[in-house]
Design a protein around this motif. Sequence first.
Motif, PDB file in Angstrom:
ATOM      1  N   GLN A   1      -7.466  25.888 -10.700  1.00 17.46           N
ATOM      2  CA  GLN A   1      -6.572  25.784  -9.546  1.00 17.46           C
ATOM      3  C   GLN A   1      -6.670  24.420  -8.870  1.00 17.46           C
ATOM      4  OE1 GLN A   1      -8.881  28.333  -9.924  1.00 17.46           O
ATOM      5  NE2 GLN A   1      -7.330  29.642 -10.907  1.00 17.46           N
ATOM      6  N   GLN A   2      -7.842  23.785  -8.961  1.00 13.30           N
ATOM      7  CA  GLN A   2      -8.062  22.480  -8.342  1.00 13.30           C
ATOM      8  C   GLN A   2      -8.692  21.524  -9.362  1.00 13.30           C
ATOM      9  OE1 GLN A   2     -10.467  23.262  -4.763  1.00 13.30           O
ATOM     10  NE2 GLN A   2      -8.619  22.841  -3.563  1.00 13.30           N
ATOM     11  N   PRO A   3      -7.924  21.128 -10.384  1.00 10.57           N
ATOM     12  CA  PRO A   3      -8.486  20.208 -11.381  1.00 10.57           C
ATOM     13  C   PRO A   3      -8.866  18.876 -10.758  1.00 10.57           C
ATOM     14  CG  PRO A   3      -6.103  20.342 -11.585  1.00 10.57           C
ATOM     15  CD  PRO A   3      -6.504  21.412 -10.614  1.00 10.57           C
ATOM     16  N   LEU A   4      -9.876  18.261 -11.326  1.00  6.12           N
ATOM     17  CA  LEU A   4     -10.270  16.933 -10.862  1.00  6.12           C
ATOM     18  C   LEU A   4      -9.164  15.947 -11.217  1.00  6.12           C
ATOM     19  CD1 LEU A   4     -14.017  16.986 -11.954  1.00  6.12           C
ATOM     20  CD2 LEU A   4     -13.098  17.294  -9.644  1.00  6.12           C
ATOM     21  N   ARG A   5      -8.691  15.224 -10.229  1.00  7.63           N
ATOM     22  CA  ARG A   5      -7.565  14.307 -10.399  1.00  7.63           C
ATOM     23  C   ARG A   5      -8.085  12.945 -10.848  1.00  7.63           C
ATOM     24  NH1 ARG A   5      -6.247  15.385  -4.335  1.00  7.63           N
ATOM     25  NH2 ARG A   5      -8.515  15.223  -4.507  1.00  7.63           N
ATOM     26  N   VAL A   6      -7.699  12.557 -12.046  1.00  7.26           N
ATOM     27  CA  VAL A   6      -8.151  11.299 -12.649  1.00  7.26           C
ATOM     28  C   VAL A   6      -6.994  10.305 -12.600  1.00  7.26           C
ATOM     29  CG1 VAL A   6      -9.085  10.193 -14.704  1.00  7.26           C
ATOM     30  CG2 VAL A   6      -9.656  12.592 -14.197  1.00  7.26           C
ATOM     31  N   ILE A   7      -7.266   9.107 -12.102  1.00  5.84           N
ATOM     32  CA  ILE A   7      -6.241   8.066 -12.033  1.00  5.84           C
ATOM     33  C   ILE A   7      -6.761   6.820 -12.757  1.00  5.84           C
ATOM     34  CG2 ILE A   7      -7.047   7.352  -9.731  1.00  5.84           C
ATOM     35  CD1 ILE A   7      -3.388   7.258 -10.839  1.00  5.84           C
ATOM     36  N   LEU A   8      -5.951   6.284 -13.663  1.00  4.28           N
ATOM     37  CA  LEU A   8      -6.342   5.153 -14.499  1.00  4.28           C
ATOM     38  C   LEU A   8      -5.515   3.923 -14.166  1.00  4.28           C
ATOM     39  CD1 LEU A   8      -6.138   7.123 -17.886  1.00  4.28           C
ATOM     40  CD2 LEU A   8      -8.159   6.914 -16.421  1.00  4.28           C
TER      41      LEU A   8
ATOM     42  N   THR B   1       0.822  -1.205   0.000  1.00  2.71           N
ATOM     43  CA  THR B   1       0.000   0.000   0.000  1.00  2.71           C
ATOM     44  C   THR B   1       0.856   1.255   0.000  1.00  2.71           C
ATOM     45  OG1 THR B   1      -1.803  -1.111   1.153  1.00  2.71           O
ATOM     46  CG2 THR B   1      -1.745   1.293   1.295  1.00  2.71           C
ATOM     47  N   ALA B   2       1.933   1.243   0.802  1.00  2.00           N
ATOM     48  CA  ALA B   2       2.810   2.412   0.848  1.00  2.00           C
ATOM     49  C   ALA B   2       3.457   2.659  -0.493  1.00  2.00           C
ATOM     50  CB  ALA B   2       3.879   2.205   1.925  1.00  2.00           C
ATOM     51  N   ALA B   3       3.913   1.588  -1.135  1.00  2.00           N
ATOM     52  CA  ALA B   3       4.544   1.744  -2.445  1.00  2.00           C
ATOM     53  C   ALA B   3       3.538   2.199  -3.483  1.00  2.00           C
ATOM     54  CB  ALA B   3       5.184   0.415  -2.870  1.00  2.00           C
ATOM     55  N   ALA B   4       2.307   1.680  -3.376  1.00  3.93           N
ATOM     56  CA  ALA B   4       1.282   2.023  -4.366  1.00  3.93           C
ATOM     57  C   ALA B   4       0.931   3.495  -4.313  1.00  3.93           C
ATOM     58  CB  ALA B   4       0.017   1.190  -4.127  1.00  3.93           C
ATOM     59  N   THR B   5       0.851   4.042  -3.098  1.00  2.11           N
ATOM     60  CA  THR B   5       0.445   5.437  -2.982  1.00  2.11           C
ATOM     61  C   THR B   5       1.590   6.403  -3.196  1.00  2.11           C
ATOM     62  OG1 THR B   5       0.789   5.346  -0.599  1.00  2.11           O
ATOM     63  CG2 THR B   5      -1.432   4.876  -1.385  1.00  2.11           C
ATOM     64  N   ALA B   6       2.804   5.890  -3.266  1.00  2.19           N
ATOM     65  CA  ALA B   6       3.965   6.774  -3.378  1.00  2.19           C
ATOM     66  C   ALA B   6       3.987   7.552  -4.689  1.00  2.19           C
ATOM     67  CB  ALA B   6       5.255   5.965  -3.246  1.00  2.19           C
ATOM     68  N   ILE B   7       3.269   7.052  -5.703  1.00  2.00           N
ATOM     69  CA  ILE B   7       3.317   7.725  -6.999  1.00  2.00           C
ATOM     70  C   ILE B   7       2.490   8.991  -7.019  1.00  2.00           C
ATOM     71  CG2 ILE B   7       3.632   5.561  -8.216  1.00  2.00           C
ATOM     72  CD1 ILE B   7       0.621   6.054  -9.132  1.00  2.00           C
ATOM     73  N   LEU B   8       1.651   9.178  -5.996  1.00  2.00           N
ATOM     74  CA  LEU B   8       0.765  10.329  -6.003  1.00  2.00           C
ATOM     75  C   LEU B   8       1.041  11.227  -4.804  1.00  2.00           C
ATOM     76  CD1 LEU B   8      -2.547   8.503  -6.874  1.00  2.00           C
ATOM     77  CD2 LEU B   8      -1.296  10.074  -8.348  1.00  2.00           C
ATOM     78  N   PRO B   9       0.944  12.537  -4.967  1.00  2.00           N
ATOM     79  CA  PRO B   9       1.111  13.421  -3.825  1.00  2.00           C
ATOM     80  C   PRO B   9      -0.009  13.195  -2.829  1.00  2.00           C
ATOM     81  CG  PRO B   9       0.234  14.634  -5.701  1.00  2.00           C
ATOM     82  CD  PRO B   9       0.607  13.262  -6.206  1.00  2.00           C
ATOM     83  N   LEU B  10       0.325  13.211  -1.549  1.00  2.00           N
ATOM     84  CA  LEU B  10      -0.670  12.931  -0.525  1.00  2.00           C
ATOM     85  C   LEU B  10      -1.237  14.212   0.080  1.00  2.00           C
ATOM     86  CD1 LEU B  10       0.941   9.878   1.286  1.00  2.00           C
ATOM     87  CD2 LEU B  10      -0.672   9.937  -0.615  1.00  2.00           C
ATOM     88  N   THR B  11      -1.092  15.324  -0.640  1.00  2.00           N
ATOM     89  CA  THR B  11      -1.607  16.579  -0.113  1.00  2.00           C
ATOM     90  C   THR B  11      -3.113  16.567   0.012  1.00  2.00           C
ATOM     91  OG1 THR B  11      -1.619  17.455  -2.363  1.00  2.00           O
ATOM     92  CG2 THR B  11       0.312  17.929  -1.014  1.00  2.00           C
ATOM     93  N   GLY B  12      -3.796  15.678  -0.743  1.00  2.00           N
ATOM     94  CA  GLY B  12      -5.245  15.622  -0.680  1.00  2.00           C
ATOM     95  C   GLY B  12      -5.758  14.733   0.434  1.00  2.00           C
ATOM     96  N   TYR B  13      -4.847  14.103   1.182  1.00  2.00           N
ATOM     97  CA  TYR B  13      -5.243  13.154   2.211  1.00  2.00           C
ATOM     98  C   TYR B  13      -6.109  13.841   3.265  1.00  2.00           C
ATOM     99  CZ  TYR B  13      -4.971   9.390   5.599  1.00  2.00           C
ATOM    100  OH  TYR B  13      -5.282   8.371   6.461  1.00  2.00           O
ATOM    101  N   ALA B  14      -7.274  13.262   3.504  1.00  2.00           N
ATOM    102  CA  ALA B  14      -8.207  13.732   4.532  1.00  2.00           C
ATOM    103  C   ALA B  14      -8.704  15.149   4.263  1.00  2.00           C
ATOM    104  CB  ALA B  14      -7.567  13.656   5.912  1.00  2.00           C
ATOM    105  N   GLN B  15      -8.545  15.641   3.049  1.00  2.00           N
ATOM    106  CA  GLN B  15      -9.048  16.952   2.699  1.00  2.00           C
ATOM    107  C   GLN B  15     -10.244  16.805   1.761  1.00  2.00           C
ATOM    108  OE1 GLN B  15      -5.895  19.354   1.137  1.00  2.00           O
ATOM    109  NE2 GLN B  15      -4.532  19.019   2.878  1.00  2.00           N
ATOM    110  N   ALA B  16     -10.893  17.944   1.482  1.00  2.00           N
ATOM    111  CA  ALA B  16     -12.023  17.924   0.558  1.00  2.00           C
ATOM    112  C   ALA B  16     -11.535  17.574  -0.836  1.00  2.00           C
ATOM    113  CB  ALA B  16     -12.699  19.282   0.552  1.00  2.00           C
ATOM    114  N   GLN B  17     -12.421  16.973  -1.634  1.00  2.00           N
ATOM    115  CA  GLN B  17     -12.069  16.642  -3.010  1.00  2.00           C
ATOM    116  C   GLN B  17     -11.939  17.929  -3.826  1.00  2.00           C
ATOM    117  OE1 GLN B  17     -11.732  13.221  -1.634  1.00  2.00           O
ATOM    118  NE2 GLN B  17     -11.446  13.291  -3.837  1.00  2.00           N
ATOM    119  N   ASN B  18     -11.189  17.864  -4.920  1.00  2.00           N
ATOM    120  CA  ASN B  18     -11.030  19.030  -5.780  1.00  2.00           C
ATOM    121  C   ASN B  18     -12.346  19.387  -6.458  1.00  2.00           C
ATOM    122  OD1 ASN B  18      -8.386  19.034  -4.992  1.00  2.00           O
ATOM    123  ND2 ASN B  18      -7.531  18.879  -7.056  1.00  2.00           N
TER     124      ASN B  18
END
Length: 313
Positions: free
Chosen positions: A36-43, A14-31
Motif C-alpha cells: 500500500q505504501q511502496p518505497l518511492r525511488v527517484i533516479l 524548483t516548482a517545475a522540478a517538483t511538478a513531476i511528482l505527487p506532493l501528497t507525501g509533503y511533510a508526512q511520514a516516509q512510506n
Amino acid sequence: MSRKLLTVGLSLITAAATAILPLTGYAQAQNDGSAQQPLRVILVPADGGTEDGTKQDFQPIFSAITRATELNFDIKVGQSYSAVIEAMCNGAADIAWYGPASYLQARERDCAELLALAVRDGQSVYYSGIFVRSDAGIDAIADIKGKRIALGDVNSTSSFAVPVAMLLTAGVDPARDTSINMTGSHANVLKALAEGLVDAGGASFDSFEKAVNAKAIEPGSLSVLTKSAPIPYPPLAMHPKLDDAVKAKLREAFDNIASLPGISPEQIRGYGGGKVDGYTSQVSEQDMANAGLMFDKVTDQVKTEIMNKAGAR
C-alpha cells in the motif's frame, strides 16, 4: 541578474522540478515499503530520463530486493537533477540515486543519508572527462577558449561540476571564454558532440562508453581531452526519516545483491547501465565530502554566470 530575479528564477525551477511528482507525501511520514505504501525511488536522468534507459538499469535490482525482503518499490526517473533533490527534500521520495554533487546538496538540507554504492573491480569510483571533436583543433584545455562547449545538468557532478572545475583550474572561464550549450544530460552532451553542434563537452566516462557501445558516436570522431581524478560512484541514498528497520533491510539487501535469488550477474548494473559486481552499504560520508573539494571552485556565482551565458545564446 539581480538577487531578486535570481531568487524568483530558482523558485520557478524548483516548482517545475517538483511538478513531476505527487506532493501528497509533503511533510508526512516516509512510506514503509508495504504494497500500500511502496518505497518511492527517484533516479536522476543521467541518460536523458528515458523510462526504458535508467529505470531499466535498476529495475532488476529492486525487483530482487522485493523478492528477498517483501519491501515494495515504485521507481521513477526525474525530469531533472533538481527534481530528484526536491523530491527527497519535500517528502515525495524515500530513496534517490544521484551524483555526489546532488547528494551533497540534499545532505546539507538533512534529507539524505548514504545507502549504497556500486562496486566494480573492487572499487566504487568513476571518472568525468572533457571530450572533444577530433576536428576541432583542441589539444589542451586552454584551446577551448573561443570554442563551443556542451555541459549537462547544472547539478550534475560529472557533466557539469567537475568539467567546469577542470576548465577553471586551467584558466578557462566558461562564462567568459566559451559559447555554452546546457543540454541537461550526459547523453545529450555526447549527442551534441556527435552531431557537430559543439566542439567540446563534459560527461562521465561511463556515459561515453555506453554511447560508443551503442554506436551513437562515429569511431574516431571524438577524443578524450582530459580525465578527472577518481570520483565516488553516484550513490543511492535514503531519506533520514525512514524507519530504522527498513534502513537495515535495505543495507543488508544491497550488500548481498549478487547472491539474491532471481537476479543474474548481467542484471546487476549501475551508472550508465554498466555491469557492476555488486553494491556495498559500507560507504563514507567523508569520501563524499572530499569529492566536493574537487569542484569547490564551482560556486553559486559561477553556476549563475554559466546559466546566464547559456540562456543568452
